[in-house]
Design an enzyme around this catalytic site. Structure first.
Site, mmCIF file in Angstrom:
data_model
loop_
_atom_site.group_PDB
_atom_site.id
_atom_site.type_symbol
_atom_site.label_atom_id
_atom_site.label_comp_id
_atom_site.label_asym_id
_atom_site.label_seq_id
_atom_site.Cartn_x
_atom_site.Cartn_y
_atom_site.Cartn_z
ATOM 1 N N ASP A 1 -12.474 15.137 -57.575
ATOM 2 C CA ASP A 1 -12.844 16.508 -57.927
ATOM 3 C C ASP A 1 -14.357 16.742 -57.872
ATOM 4 O O ASP A 1 -14.839 17.782 -58.313
ATOM 5 C CB ASP A 1 -12.285 16.909 -59.299
ATOM 6 N N HIS B 1 -9.334 10.867 -69.643
ATOM 7 C CA HIS B 1 -9.701 11.669 -70.819
ATOM 8 C C HIS B 1 -8.858 11.317 -72.051
ATOM 9 O O HIS B 1 -9.158 11.776 -73.152
ATOM 10 C CB HIS B 1 -9.536 13.166 -70.542
ATOM 11 N N HIS C 1 -15.569 14.669 -63.903
ATOM 12 C CA HIS C 1 -15.606 14.843 -65.363
ATOM 13 C C HIS C 1 -15.910 13.508 -66.046
ATOM 14 O O HIS C 1 -15.627 12.447 -65.486
ATOM 15 C CB HIS C 1 -14.269 15.419 -65.841
ATOM 16 N N ASP D 1 -14.888 10.298 -60.967
ATOM 17 C CA ASP D 1 -14.322 11.630 -61.235
ATOM 18 C C ASP D 1 -15.470 12.555 -61.674
ATOM 19 O O ASP D 1 -16.413 12.108 -62.333
ATOM 20 C CB ASP D 1 -13.274 11.499 -62.342
#
Ligand SMILES: [Zn+2]
Length: 359
Positions: A253, A128, A167, A165
């Protein structure tokens, strides 16, 4: 393990409304992966690589000097927030350099033939992090920095980053958005974090047009949707692009146990994705595969997902069973659903549209 994200109480300092709980991005999950690798005996089959720190110049390939200076200064004092949702404590600058450096250590070890493939179990995570600010627990863009190292220093023609991931890998996407030499593929939960990021329409710009593929899967996607995505989007894209090295931004995740995601992956699901990635890597780039750890917030379950991935990469089954697998694999909707199928079908068109690589 010493990167200190605090208690989370600072988020609402003026009006604390609930008892502070340890920050959700902490050392537990990572430490417990490492512990399970030891207890299972898998560690006896692995080569352990000593990470080095990234140099400032290496970080500056993808971050601004103002940002790096700000982190360095705050880290030498009491810490602070790197930008958005990225608290850190004293000394985290050096730890973040080790995380980025650890990913480059892994890349070098694979390219030098010291190991067949590598998993960099690092934190803080990186996907990120933007050029000029930290976001979503990420300080420096570890996986993207490793890709830049492979391109600029190791002279590889093409590198691919596959981000599983839950996200969106926004920082990775932005770092290479107009670069046709780095293919970025992110498979994530639709509009989870960052908000309004990771749309299927965002496919790259300029010379990099077409070389960014987002697969925003609906919440509730399970093993069926993930394996279909890898068979029908990721694999064809990589076979067409023919990278010299494949990096996995390995967040765990998307598991059914994760508090920051709403997907239903299992350890066995990650095992299958890893197998697929190993097979593609074998065919297109001599097996050169490096996974860099990203998110994963269920300290109870990420160890089993991590062990499954590492077992596949090492080609060893320890026989240690995932005690939750039977339960999670039996959840309703683990097989691909029509609304998931629709997203994958659109993403498959992007993969099919990639121009074949010229050698
Ligand atoms: Zn994540």
């Amino acid at each position: 393990m010493w990167h200190d994200t605090g208690t989370g109480a600072w988020v609402t300092p003026a009006s604390l409304t609930v008892e502070p709980l340890g920050h959700i991005e902490n050392a537990d999950g990572k430490r417990r992966i490492r512990n399970l690798v030891e207890v299972s005996g898998l560690i006896d089959h692995l080569v352990q690589l000593k990470p080095r720190m990234a140099t400032e110049d290496e970080i500056l390939r993808l971050h601004t000097s103002e940002y790096v200076d700000r982190i360095k200064k705050a880290s030498s004092e009491m810490g602070g927030d790197a930008g958005e949702l990225t608290p850190f404590g004293p000394g985290s600058y050096e730890i973040a350099l080790l995380a980025a450096g650890g990913c480059m250590t892994a890349v070098d070890a694979v390219l030098d033939g010291k190991v067949d493939n590598a998993y960099a179990l690092v934190r803080p995570p990186g996907h990120h992090a933007e050029k000029d600010q930290g976001r979503g627990f990420c300080i420096f863009a570890n996986t993207a920095i490793a890709a830049a190292h492979a391109r600029k220093v190791r002279d590889l023609s093409r590198v691919a980053i596959v981000d599983w991931d839950v996200h969106h890998g926004n920082g990775t996407e932005h770092a290479f958005y107009s670069d046709p030499t780095v293919l970025t593929i992110s498979i994530h939960q639709d509009n989870n974090y960052p908000p309004r990021s990771g749309a299927i329409e965002d496919t790259g710009s300029g010379a990099g047009a077409g070389y960014n593929i987002n697969v925003p899967l609906p919440p509730g996607s399970g093993v069926g949707a993930y394996t279909a995505t890898f068979d029908r989007v990721v694999t064809p894209a990589l076979r067409s692009f023919r990278p010299d090295l494949i990096l996995i931004a390995s967040g765990l995740d998307a598991s059914a146990m994760d508090p920051l995601g709403s997907m239903m992956m299992t350890s066995d699901g990650y095992r299958m994705l890893t197998r697929t990635m190993l097979a593609v890597a074998r065919d297109v780039c001599g097996g050169r595969l490096v996974a860099c750890h990203e998110g994963g917030y269920s300290p109870a379950y990420v160890p089993y997902c991590g062990l499954a991935i590492l077992e596949e990469m090492a080609g060893v089954r320890t026989g240690l069973e995932d005690p939750l697998l039977g339960l999670l694999a039996g959840f309703g909707g683990q097989e691909i659903q029509p609304h998931q199928e629709a997203v994958i079908r659109e993403a498959a068109k992007l993969a099919a549209g990639l121009p074949p690589a010229s050698r």
